[in-house]
Design a protein around this motif. Structure first.
Motif, short mmCIF file in Angstrom:
data_model
loop_
_atom_site.label_atom_id
_atom_site.label_comp_id
_atom_site.label_asym_id
_atom_site.label_seq_id
_atom_site.Cartn_x
_atom_site.Cartn_y
_atom_site.Cartn_z
N ALA A 58 0.83 -1.21 0.00
CA ALA A 58 0.00 0.00 0.00
C ALA A 58 0.86 1.26 0.00
CB ALA A 58 -0.95 -0.01 1.20
N GLU A 59 1.94 1.25 0.77
CA GLU A 59 2.80 2.42 0.83
C GLU A 59 3.54 2.65 -0.49
OE1 GLU A 59 5.00 1.64 4.43
OE2 GLU A 59 3.39 2.50 5.68
N LYS A 62 1.01 4.11 -2.86
CA LYS A 62 0.82 5.53 -2.51
C LYS A 62 1.99 6.36 -3.02
CE LYS A 62 0.50 8.70 1.38
NZ LYS A 62 0.56 8.84 2.84
N ARG A 63 3.20 5.91 -2.79
CA ARG A 63 4.39 6.66 -3.20
C ARG A 63 4.38 6.92 -4.71
NH1 ARG A 63 7.84 3.89 -0.66
NH2 ARG A 63 8.57 2.47 -2.27
N ARG A 65 1.63 7.00 -6.48
CA ARG A 65 0.30 7.57 -6.79
C ARG A 65 -0.50 6.67 -7.74
NH1 ARG A 65 3.77 11.53 -7.67
NH2 ARG A 65 3.18 11.83 -9.83
N LYS A 67 -3.51 4.77 -8.91
CA LYS A 67 -4.96 4.83 -8.66
C LYS A 67 -5.47 3.40 -8.49
CE LYS A 67 -5.46 9.05 -11.25
NZ LYS A 67 -5.86 9.66 -12.51
N LEU A 102 -5.70 1.39 3.83
CA LEU A 102 -5.43 2.51 2.94
C LEU A 102 -5.71 3.84 3.63
CD1 LEU A 102 -6.75 0.88 -0.33
CD2 LEU A 102 -4.37 1.55 0.13
N GLY A 106 -3.02 7.09 4.85
CA GLY A 106 -3.31 8.37 4.20
C GLY A 106 -3.54 8.27 2.71
N TYR A 107 -4.03 7.13 2.25
CA TYR A 107 -4.29 6.93 0.82
C TYR A 107 -5.65 6.26 0.63
CZ TYR A 107 -2.71 6.42 -4.04
OH TYR A 107 -2.57 6.54 -5.40
N ASP A 110 -11.32 6.48 -3.33
CA ASP A 110 -12.38 7.46 -3.59
C ASP A 110 -13.69 6.79 -4.00
OD1 ASP A 110 -11.74 6.67 -6.16
OD2 ASP A 110 -11.15 8.65 -6.86
#
Length: 176
Positions: A58-59, A62-63, A65, A67, A102, A106-107, A110
């Protein structure tokens, strides 16, 4: 080379088909490799059921970006009516725990997609939209199994779908 020959500088890469996290090592290598190009920008997306998602993965997503597109096929009863492990266990709690992971890093997602079949149709209602609202999500995509739902009158399916769409839209959720 091909991108440069075409005069393009922005690349979109989608990791999909089956479960891409099965081959996490290769996916991670692609993400790292793409960082070596100063003259190109990259946009990444992944379709995953999240089962193999770890904090480390997950990290990294996130790093870079990436989607994330995933599905939740209803609240517990509806999801677990169609999404089970090989051993027959429902997957709702596992999916929600990955949503939480997530959020923890902090990811947050949406939104999510929902598959509606004859097995979970009667169990799908506004409660599912409420899950998205409570999590601050902005979209839900519905995939109706048109063949499997043939025994349910079109008018009934259409009415249910439009009621869900109205409910979602009233709460600021895009409904696809």
């Amino acid at each position: 080379r091909l991108m440069r020959e075409q005069g393009r500088t922005h690349c979109m890469i989608h990791f999909g088909n089956a479960e891409p996290l099965i081959n996490w090592r290769i996916l991670q290598q692609v993400l790292e490799y793409c960082k070596t190009f100063d003259s190109l920008s990259f946009e990444f997306a992944i379709n995953t059921n999240l089962v193999l998602l770890t904090r480390e993965i997950a990290e990294v997503l996130k790093r870079h970006r990436v989607k994330i597109a995933t599905s939740l096929d209803g609240t517990r009863n509806a999801n677990d009516a169609i999404r089970v492990t090989k051993g027959g266990q429902g997957t709702y709690d596992r999916i929600i725990s990955k949503f939480d992971l997530l959020v923890d890093i902090g990811y947050p997602l949406d939104g999510f997609s929902t598959t509606v079949t004859a097995d979970n149709y009667a169990l799908i209602n506004e409660d599912l939209i409420d899950v998205a609202i409570e999590r601050g999500m902005t979209s839900i995509a519905f995939d109706f199994d048109l063949i499997g739902l043939v025994d349910i009158p079109v008018h009934e399916r259409g009415t249910k779908l439009m009621n869900l769409k109205r409910y979602a839209n009233r709460h600021g959720i895009e409904f696809f």
